[in-house]
Scaffold this active site. Structure first.
Site, mmCIF file in Angstrom:
data_model
loop_
_atom_site.group_PDB
_atom_site.id
_atom_site.type_symbol
_atom_site.label_atom_id
_atom_site.label_comp_id
_atom_site.label_asym_id
_atom_site.label_seq_id
_atom_site.Cartn_x
_atom_site.Cartn_y
_atom_site.Cartn_z
ATOM 1 C CE LYS A 34 31.622 -29.995 -17.745
ATOM 2 N NZ LYS A 34 31.400 -30.587 -19.032
ATOM 3 C CB CYS A 35 26.117 -22.803 -15.751
ATOM 4 S SG CYS A 35 24.970 -21.703 -14.901
#
Length: 159
Positions: A34-35
């Site tokens: 999710k970065c």
């Protein structure tokens, strides 16, 4: 000492000795699906595909220590890496890279190659390049895209 002395867990809980990678050049990376830097999975996979037959492996270690950017289970993370990013390089169970409970491998990596100002990992996608004997050669910050590491990998593969 070398990285080959450590054991790590696969997402399914299997304990893997890193000495099974003796003779391989390794790029060890703390990852997060999710970065904002997650598109680096594509570059990491390309390096893996381009050089895996020459003795190169990327080892991905998901980490949820940076703004909760790997909030899912190990199974869900592994599935997301495969489906969303086409990852085929080895992924391991989530680890802590900083603090008292940091994974022993990451304590060792940070001792061998300190970062700027401190040895702590600053963010996801910090990369450690390891030679065939398990010696940590270089540390790259999260902003260094995988393509910028390719020449260093090639040099180690011919040594």
């Amino acid at each position: 000492m070398s990285v080959h002395q450590f054991f790590v867990l696969r997402p399914n809980g299997e304990n893997i000795p890193l000495d099974c990678y003796k003779g391989n050049v390794l790029l060890i990376v703390n990852t997060a699906t999710k970065c904002g830097l997650a598109p680096q999975f594509n570059g990491l996979e390309k390096l893996y595909q381009d050089y895996k037959d020459n003795g190169f492996t990327v080892l991905g270690f998901p980490c949820n220590q940076f703004m909760g950017q790997e909030p899912v289970s190990n199974d869900e993370m592994e599935e997301a890496c495969k489906l969303d990013f086409g990852v085929t390089f080895p992924l391991f169970a989530k680890v802590r890279v900083n603090g008292r409970n940091a994974a022993p491998l990451y304590k060792y990596l940070k001792k061998e190659q300190k970062g700027i100002l401190s040895s702590e990992i600053k963010w996801n996608f910090t990369k450690f390049l390891v030679d065939k004997e398990g010696k940590v050669i270089c540390r790259y910050g999260p902003n260094v895209v995988p393509e910028k590491i390719e020449e260093d990998i090639r040099k180690l593969l011919v040594d």
